[in-house]
Design a protein around this motif. Structure first.
Motif, PDB file in Angstrom:
ATOM      1  N   UNK A 181       0.874  -1.174   0.000  1.00 35.70           N
ATOM      2  CA  UNK A 181       0.000   0.000   0.000  1.00 35.70           C
ATOM      3  C   UNK A 181       0.906   1.217   0.000  1.00 35.70           C
ATOM      4  N   UNK A 182       0.712   2.151  -0.886  1.00 37.28           N
ATOM      5  CA  UNK A 182      -0.175   2.157  -2.049  1.00 37.28           C
ATOM      6  C   UNK A 182       0.328   1.193  -3.123  1.00 37.28           C
ATOM      7  N   UNK A 187       8.711 -13.413  -2.101  1.00 32.76           N
ATOM      8  CA  UNK A 187       9.547 -13.503  -0.914  1.00 32.76           C
ATOM      9  C   UNK A 187       9.566 -12.217  -0.095  1.00 32.76           C
ATOM     10  N   UNK A 188       8.997 -11.137  -0.616  1.00 31.94           N
ATOM     11  CA  UNK A 188       8.942  -9.872   0.127  1.00 31.94           C
ATOM     12  C   UNK A 188       7.617  -9.799   0.857  1.00 31.94           C
ATOM     13  N   UNK A 189       7.651  -9.362   2.109  1.00 25.02           N
ATOM     14  CA  UNK A 189       6.426  -9.352   2.920  1.00 25.02           C
ATOM     15  C   UNK A 189       5.428  -8.271   2.526  1.00 25.02           C
ATOM     16  N   UNK A 190       5.846  -7.207   1.793  1.00 26.14           N
ATOM     17  CA  UNK A 190       4.927  -6.144   1.403  1.00 26.14           C
ATOM     18  C   UNK A 190       4.646  -5.212   2.563  1.00 26.14           C
ATOM     19  N   UNK A 224       5.554   4.073   1.767  1.00 24.88           N
ATOM     20  CA  UNK A 224       5.220   5.394   1.241  1.00 24.88           C
ATOM     21  C   UNK A 224       6.410   6.005   0.510  1.00 24.88           C
ATOM     22  N   UNK A 225       6.118   6.930  -0.384  1.00 25.43           N
ATOM     23  CA  UNK A 225       7.164   7.650  -1.109  1.00 25.43           C
ATOM     24  C   UNK A 225       7.936   8.499  -0.100  1.00 25.43           C
ATOM     25  N   UNK A 274       0.404   3.564  -8.208  1.00 26.92           N
ATOM     26  CA  UNK A 274       0.110   4.797  -7.465  1.00 26.92           C
ATOM     27  C   UNK A 274       1.376   5.353  -6.830  1.00 26.92           C
ATOM     28  N   UNK A 275       2.216   4.463  -6.318  1.00 29.66           N
ATOM     29  CA  UNK A 275       3.496   4.861  -5.737  1.00 29.66           C
ATOM     30  C   UNK A 275       4.357   5.557  -6.799  1.00 29.66           C
ATOM     31  N   UNK A 276       4.414   4.974  -8.000  1.00 29.91           N
ATOM     32  CA  UNK A 276       5.237   5.543  -9.068  1.00 29.91           C
ATOM     33  C   UNK A 276       4.734   6.925  -9.479  1.00 29.91           C
TER      34      UNK A 276
END
Length: 112
Positions: A62-63, A95-98, A102-103, A67-69
């Motif tokens: 999230x985001x 393998x990444x937890x997410x 935020x930017x 949207x982050x880009x």
């Protein structure tokens, strides 16, 4: 008694002259950066509207990465924003937890 001019006077005149000559170039660079920023945001919006709905929802951040880009390009400009977006996409794997990512805020040093 005649007044003597400060020693820095020729340097100031040279600096003013250079600034006057570079003003149109600075304007052109700002215009090109603005157009590049709009192009990148437009391409990402195209992806969001037409390509992303065809894929199953599987975002782990999230985001979302798109949207982050967009936010990164708007905050940091086209080059650093694009780099931040690419780095974020590189984190998008099982393998990444997410989570919340935020930017980063624009640093005060970058404004100078």
């Amino acid at each position: 008694m005649p007044e003597s001019k400060p020693v820095n006077q020729p340097k100031k005149k040279l600096k003013n002259c250079i600034n006057k000559l570079l003003a149109p170039l600075k304007w052109l660079v700002r215009l090109l950066l603005s157009l590049l920023k709009k192009l990148l945001v437009g391409l990402i919006r195209f992806y969001q509207l037409f390509i992303s709905p065809l894929k199953p929802p599987s975002c782990r951040f999230y985001p979302t990465c798109s949207s982050y880009a967009i936010e990164a390009v708007q905050v940091h400009g086209p080059f650093k924003g694009l780099w931040l977006g690419i780095k974020r996409l590189g984190k998008c794997h099982p393998l990444h937890e997410g989570g919340v990512d935020l930017v980063p805020e624009k640093s005060k040093q970058a404004d100078k």
